[in-house]
Motif scaffolding. Structure first.
Motif, short mmCIF file in Angstrom:
data_model
loop_
_atom_site.label_atom_id
_atom_site.label_comp_id
_atom_site.label_asym_id
_atom_site.label_seq_id
_atom_site.Cartn_x
_atom_site.Cartn_y
_atom_site.Cartn_z
N PRO A 276 0.81 -1.23 0.00
CA PRO A 276 0.00 0.00 0.00
C PRO A 276 0.84 1.28 0.00
CG PRO A 276 -0.77 -1.55 1.67
CD PRO A 276 0.50 -2.13 1.10
N GLU A 277 1.89 1.33 0.83
CA GLU A 277 2.76 2.51 0.85
C GLU A 277 4.18 2.08 0.55
OE1 GLU A 277 2.55 5.62 3.89
OE2 GLU A 277 0.67 4.62 4.48
N TRP A 278 4.79 2.73 -0.42
CA TRP A 278 6.09 2.26 -0.90
C TRP A 278 7.27 2.81 -0.11
CZ3 TRP A 278 4.72 3.85 -6.59
CH2 TRP A 278 3.60 3.12 -7.00
N SER A 279 7.03 3.49 0.97
CA SER A 279 8.17 3.97 1.76
C SER A 279 7.87 3.89 3.24
CB SER A 279 8.53 5.40 1.37
OG SER A 279 7.46 6.27 1.64
N ARG A 280 8.91 3.70 4.01
CA ARG A 280 8.86 3.74 5.48
C ARG A 280 10.05 4.58 5.91
NH1 ARG A 280 5.64 -0.87 7.36
NH2 ARG A 280 3.84 -0.47 6.05
N GLY A 281 9.80 5.79 6.29
CA GLY A 281 10.90 6.66 6.70
C GLY A 281 11.89 6.86 5.58
N ARG A 282 13.13 6.45 5.80
CA ARG A 282 14.21 6.66 4.84
C ARG A 282 14.38 5.47 3.89
NH1 ARG A 282 17.94 10.56 5.74
NH2 ARG A 282 17.26 12.01 7.33
N VAL A 283 13.44 4.53 3.93
CA VAL A 283 13.53 3.34 3.08
C VAL A 283 12.36 3.33 2.09
CG1 VAL A 283 13.61 0.81 3.10
CG2 VAL A 283 14.58 2.09 5.02
N GLY A 313 13.98 11.18 -9.99
CA GLY A 313 13.59 12.53 -10.39
C GLY A 313 12.93 13.29 -9.25
N GLU A 314 12.06 12.62 -8.50
CA GLU A 314 11.37 13.30 -7.39
C GLU A 314 12.37 13.62 -6.27
OE1 GLU A 314 8.46 14.63 -7.39
OE2 GLU A 314 7.72 13.74 -9.26
N PHE A 326 9.38 10.84 -1.51
CA PHE A 326 8.82 9.49 -1.55
C PHE A 326 7.30 9.49 -1.82
CE2 PHE A 326 12.46 7.31 1.10
CZ PHE A 326 13.29 7.39 0.01
N PRO A 327 6.51 10.33 -1.11
CA PRO A 327 5.08 10.36 -1.44
C PRO A 327 4.82 10.88 -2.86
CG PRO A 327 5.49 11.40 0.69
CD PRO A 327 6.83 11.16 0.07
N ALA A 328 5.65 11.84 -3.31
CA ALA A 328 5.45 12.39 -4.66
C ALA A 328 5.70 11.30 -5.71
CB ALA A 328 6.40 13.57 -4.88
N TYR A 329 6.67 10.47 -5.45
CA TYR A 329 6.98 9.33 -6.35
C TYR A 329 5.77 8.40 -6.44
CZ TYR A 329 8.83 4.42 -6.46
OH TYR A 329 9.05 3.07 -6.67
N GLN A 334 1.18 5.86 -9.13
CA GLN A 334 0.12 4.93 -8.69
C GLN A 334 -0.83 4.45 -9.81
OE1 GLN A 334 -0.37 4.38 -4.88
NE2 GLN A 334 -1.15 2.51 -5.85
N ALA A 335 -1.39 5.38 -10.55
CA ALA A 335 -2.38 4.99 -11.56
C ALA A 335 -1.73 4.11 -12.64
CB ALA A 335 -3.00 6.24 -12.19
N TYR A 336 -0.54 4.46 -13.02
CA TYR A 336 0.19 3.70 -14.04
C TYR A 336 0.49 2.28 -13.54
CZ TYR A 336 4.35 2.47 -16.84
OH TYR A 336 5.27 1.83 -17.62
N VAL A 337 0.92 2.19 -12.29
CA VAL A 337 1.22 0.88 -11.71
C VAL A 337 -0.04 0.01 -11.69
CG1 VAL A 337 1.78 -0.26 -9.51
CG2 VAL A 337 3.24 1.58 -10.34
#
Ligand SMILES: Cc1cc2nc3c(=O)[nH]c(=O)nc-3n(C[C@H](O)[C@H](O)[C@H](O)COP(=O)(O)OP(=O)(O)OC[C@H]3O[C@@H](n4cnc5c(N)ncnc54)[C@H](O)[C@@H]3O)c2cc1C
Length: 399
Positions: A276-283, A313-314, A326-329, A334-337
Motif C-alpha cells: 500500500p505505501e512504498w516507503s517507510r521513513g528513509r527506506v 527525479g522526485e 517518496f510520497p510524490a513518487y 500509482q495509476a500507471y502501476v
C-alpha cells in the motif's frame, strides 16, 4: 552528496543508480549474485518505458540487440499450430511488442551504463536501523555502513521490504503457478515465433527465439498451489520442474535435455506484489519489490525503468528531501502501476487451462478473436490504452 544504498542489481536497481548519479547523488548497489545476472526471456520496451530508455541514451545499444519475434503461437503436442497472435495484428500492443530485448541483454546494457557506480556483488543487507538522520546497514559480509537512504530493488522476495515493512506474506500474493526460464539449443522449426504447447494440468512448454540463432529461451510453467522449496538450491528446483514435465509432447524432451546443462536457470512463483505505501521513513521500494503484476501481466521491466526514473527525479526535484520525494513518487506512479498490473482477461486460468477441453476452448477463442472478421476490433481495443502517467522531464528541472 547524499548516499543511497540500492539493494538489488536487476533492472530497477541499476536504472535507479543511473539516474541518482546523474542527479548528483552517490548510489551504491548491493547485489546478492556474484555479478550481473544473465538469463530471462524477452522483455519489452513500450510506451513511457521507451521514453525513459531514450532519455538514458540506451536505445542505440538496445537497437543493436533487438529481437524480432513474429508473434505468439500455441502449438499442439505434434507441433501443429492451434492458434496464433501475429505481432503485426496488434501493432506491437499484444504479447509481442514493437521493441523486444532479452532481459539478460538489458541487464548487461544497464550494467555498462552504470560502470561508474559502486557495485557490491555477492553481498546483501542483513540489518537496517533507521534514525532521524540516516540508516545503519549491516551486510552479510559483516561490513557495516551508514547511508542517507536505502532503496529496495531486490525483486518479488525483497529482503529490504521484509526488514523495513514486514513479512512477505503481507505483500506477495501467489497466483497459483510457477515459472522457469533457461537457455537451450534451438530446434529448427521455431522460425522466429514464440511457441507454447499447453498440456493438461495447466502446464506450459514454451520456446522463444534467442538473439543467437543457435539457441532458444525455454520456459516451463505450471499451475500449483504454494510449494515449499529452498530458493538457493538450483538443482532441487531443476528436479522439481523436470518431474512436472516428463513425458509431454512437442519439444519437451529436447527442453528437458537442456535443463540440466543450463547455467542461467531461473525459477519463481507467479505472484503479484502489492504494497500500500512504498516507503517507510528513509527506506523505499522500486520495481518488483514494491509493485509487480506477475509475468502473467507483463510490464515488469517497464514499471522498473519508469519507477526508477520517477523516484530519482522526485528525489532530485526535492533536493534529496525524502519526506517530500517518496510520497510524490508514489502519487506520480500509482495509476500507471495499477493499470499495468492488470492481468489479461481470464488470468492464469484462461491462459493455462487444466483440462484438454479448456485448452481447446482457449485456442478457439483466440482463433475467433484473430479471425479476419474480428481482428480489427481486437487491434482497436488493444491500442487505445496509453500509459496512465504524466512523465515529467526531470532532466530539465534538475539542470
Ligand atoms: C534472472 C532473472 C530472469 C528473469 N526473467 C524474466 C523473464 O523472462 N520474463 C519476465 O517477465 N520477468 C523476468 N524476470 C523478472 C523481471 O526481471 C522483473 O519482473 C522486472 O524486470 C523488474 O525488475 P526488478 O529489478 O524489480 O527485479 P529483478 O529483475 O527480479 O531483480 C532483482 C535483483 O535483486 C537481487 N536480489 C534478490 N535478493 C537480494 C538481496 N537480499 N540482496 C541483494 N540483491 C538481491 C536479485 O538477484 C536480482 O538481481 C527475471 C528476473 C531475474 C532475476
Amino acid at each position: 552528496m547524499k548516499t543511497v544504498l540500492i539493494s538489488g542489481g536487476g533492472i530497477a536497481g541499476p536504472a535507479l543508480a543511473f539516474w541518482l548519479r546523474r542527479f548528483g547523488f552517490a548510489p551504491t548497489v548491493v547485489e546478492i549474485a556474484p555479478g550481473p545476472r544473465p538469463g530471462g526471456q524477452t522483455v519489452d520496451l513500450r510506451g513511457v518505458s521507451r521514453v525513459v530508455a531514450e532519455r538514458m541514451g540506451l536505445m542505440p545499444a538496445v537497437g543493436e540487440r533487438q529481437l524480432h519475434e513474429r508473434g505468439l503461437a500455441y502449438v499442439k503436442a505434434d507441433g501443429r499450430q492451434a492458434a496464433a497472435m501475429p505481432a503485426e495484428l496488434l501493432d506491437g500492443a499484444g504479447p509481442v511488442a514493437e521493441i523486444e530485448i532479452l532481459r539478460g541483454d538489458l541487464a548487461e546494457i544497464l550494467a555498462d551504463a552504470t560502470s561508474e557506480v559502486e557495485y557490491l556483488y555477492g553481498d546483501s543487507v542483513t540489518e537496517l536501523t533507521q534514525d532521524p538522520s540516516g540508516v545503519d546497514v549491516t551486510f552479510a559480509s559483516g561490513t557495516r555502513r551508514r547511508f542517507d537512504l536505502v532503496i529496495g530493488a531486490d525483486g518479488v522476495h525483497s529482503r529490504v521490504r521484509r526488514l523495513a515493512f514486514g513479512p512477505e506474506e503481507q505483500f506477495v500474493h501467489h497466483l497459483g503457478g510457477y515459472t522457469s526460464y533457461f537457455t537451450v539449443e534451438a530446434p529448427e522449426d521455431l522460425e522466429h515465433w514464440m511457441k507454447i504447447h499447453t498440456a493438461p494440468g495447466g502446464r506450459w512448454v514454451g520456446l522463444r527465439p534467442d538473439r543467437d540463432p543457435r539457441f532458444a529461451k525455454a520456459l516451463l510453467s505450471f499451475r500449483s498451489p504454494l510449494l515449499t522449496y529452498d530458493r538457493r538450491d538450483v538443482e532441487a528446483q531443476k528436479r522439481l520442474v523436470r518431474s512436472r514435465f516428463e513425458g509431454l509432447g512437442w519439444h519437451t524432451a529436447h527442453i528437458l535435455n537442456g535443463l540440466d546443462a543450463s547455467d542461467d536457470f531461473y525459477f519463481d512463483t507467479i505472484s503479484r506484489v502489492e504494497v500500500p505505501e512504498w516507503s517507510r521513513g528513509r527506506v523505499a521500494l522500486v520495481g518488483d519489490a514494491g509493485y509487480c503484476g506477475s509475468p502473467m501481466a507483463g510490464h515488469g521491466t517497464a514499471l522498473s525503468l519508469v519507477g526508477a526514473y520517477v523516484l530519482a527525479g522526485e528525489l532530485a526535484a526535492a533536493q534529496g528531501d525524502h519526506v517530500r520525494a517518496f510520497p510524490a513518487y508514489q502519487t506520480r506512479m500509482q495509476a500507471y502501476v495499477e493499470q499495468r498490473m492488470e492481468l489479461p482477461p481470464g488470468g492464469i486460468k484462461m491462459a493455462m487451462p487444466m483440462s484438454a477441453f479448456g485448452i481447446a476452448y482457449r485456442d478457439f477463442v483466440l482463433r475467433v478473436m484473430t479471425s479476419r472478421l474480428l481482428a480489427g476490433v481486437l487491434a482497436k481495443s488493444a491500442v487505445a490504452k496509453p500509459d496512465a502517467i504524466d512523465l515529467p522531464d526531470y532532466r530539465a528541472r534538475v539542470r
